[in-house]
Design an enzyme around this catalytic site. Sequence first.
Site, short mmCIF file in Angstrom:
data_model
loop_
_atom_site.label_atom_id
_atom_site.label_comp_id
_atom_site.label_asym_id
_atom_site.label_seq_id
_atom_site.Cartn_x
_atom_site.Cartn_y
_atom_site.Cartn_z
N VAL A 221 8.30 -16.53 47.76
CA VAL A 221 7.43 -15.86 46.79
C VAL A 221 7.34 -14.38 47.11
O VAL A 221 7.12 -13.99 48.26
CB VAL A 221 6.00 -16.49 46.83
CG1 VAL A 221 5.03 -15.68 45.96
CG2 VAL A 221 6.03 -17.95 46.39
N ASP B 116 7.74 -17.22 61.21
CA ASP B 116 6.37 -17.71 61.00
C ASP B 116 6.31 -19.08 61.67
O ASP B 116 7.13 -19.36 62.55
CB ASP B 116 6.09 -17.76 59.49
CG ASP B 116 4.60 -17.90 59.18
OD1 ASP B 116 3.86 -16.95 59.39
OD2 ASP B 116 4.18 -18.99 58.73
N ALA C 158 5.43 -10.89 50.83
CA ALA C 158 6.22 -12.08 50.49
C ALA C 158 5.91 -13.19 51.48
O ALA C 158 5.25 -12.98 52.50
CB ALA C 158 7.71 -11.75 50.56
N LYS C 159 6.36 -14.38 51.18
CA LYS C 159 6.32 -15.48 52.14
C LYS C 159 7.33 -16.52 51.70
O LYS C 159 7.65 -16.61 50.50
CB LYS C 159 4.91 -16.10 52.19
CG LYS C 159 4.58 -16.75 53.52
CD LYS C 159 4.20 -15.72 54.56
CE LYS C 159 3.97 -16.33 55.92
NZ LYS C 159 3.41 -15.32 56.85
N GLY C 160 7.81 -17.32 52.66
CA GLY C 160 8.74 -18.39 52.32
C GLY C 160 8.41 -19.63 53.10
O GLY C 160 7.71 -19.58 54.12
#
Length: 423
Positions: free
Chosen positions: A67, A153, A112-114
């Site tokens: 995202v 992460d 962002a992050k995934g």
Amino acid sequence: MTLTKDIPLDEVNPFESMMSRFDRAAELLDLDRGLYTILRNPEKQLIVSIPVRRDDEEIQVFTGFRVHYNTARGPAKGGIRFSPDVTLEEVKALAAWMTWKCAVVNIPFGGAKGGVVCDPRGMSTRELEHLTRRYTAEIMSILGPDTDVPAPDVNTNEQVMAWIMDTYSAHARHTVTSIVTGKPIEMGGSLGRRDATGRGCMLVTLEALRQQGLPVEGARVVVQGFGNVGSTAARLCAQRGMKVVGISDFTTGVHNEDGIDLEAAEDHVRAGGVLEDFEGGDHIANAELLELDCEVLIPAALENQITRANAPRIQAKIICEGANGPTTANADAILEDKGVFVIPDILANAGGVTVSYFEWVQNREGYYWSRERVEKRLKKIMVNSFKDVMRYTESHDVSPRTACYMLAIDRVAFVHRLRGIYA
Ligand code: NAD
């Protein structure tokens, strides 16, 4: 024993918890309806299917997300987590969080992050490598040093970053170090990255003690979580003259009013031990640890640890949020009434993304900085950001949490206004 079981149900959704703070800050900023709607929605959400041939030759298809929440201020920046529980909603919330965090410390990145829905503990190294490479290939259309720069992460590490870099570079036909941060030093990682988040916590804790008129020397510090962030913050606070009287991990809390021998604790954990077997103090429950009498409490383990259930019993004068989201929105008001000074997560733990930014800059200029230069520049950014937040706190007569969100939203909104809407 953890507190998680006792959390009131309305306090567990991190997206709503964060967005309730966003809404309050947006209202105080008198943000116009259009910008409010833009900033309340992610820019881009990608869901991909990732086929992997397992070691037993079976093919399994995993689901992955990436995202981009907002890229007005620069390339999207944010980690990738591998977890059986990760959802698109969670990734969306964490991507928004990254947007505000980068804006608070004024680094030129968006958020962002995934995530990939998988249980890495049940996978071999070969399977994890294949999963990482295929996930990278599937999201490659939105990755790039100028568009989206991932980082580690939960359950991803330097090795995973190395695989991502290699996969991206194979497609680009040349080595692209600036595609990820949190890489091994030998292949373009930055000195000082591993310590950066804990160091940032120590730096803002020092500022907060001064701001509150409390002496640094002998200030009693309690740290929940003794991993990367917690153990570094504890060690660096002790080096500055504070006295760390409590630490904990998932097994237990350890309390010692004379100060914990942190070197012994770190050696113990590095050798694979847990604090349950560490003899350096009285063993207490994590819930009790949070309520110890101290000047500084650093929650550096999990989200939702300080809730309306235990906030009335918190005795710390300063809370430095090393973890993301350790305090629920309901607990905020209680702590504010009690006069507890909270250094909010998006400021307190921004040291990590700040040195990630340094890593990206070094990769792009192809010139690598000394540890001293990294630490000096990190200090400048953390101290200046703390001061920026304090100015907002005073000029708008709001809590540091609201000030952080106001500052971040104001910065992102300002750029949106300048850029206008492409139609
Ligand atoms: P880590 O995995 O290295 O350490 C986590 C620590 O928390 C471990 O000591 C673990 O035993 C402990 N823990 C787990 N469950 C616990 C429980 N129920 N009670 C008490 N302790 C418990 O993780 P980390 O990298 O130190 O990250 C800690 C927090 O900081 C997370 O919220 C993370 O999202 C946040 N954070 C980390 C970074 C970073 O650069 N590492 C940056 C920003 C935010």
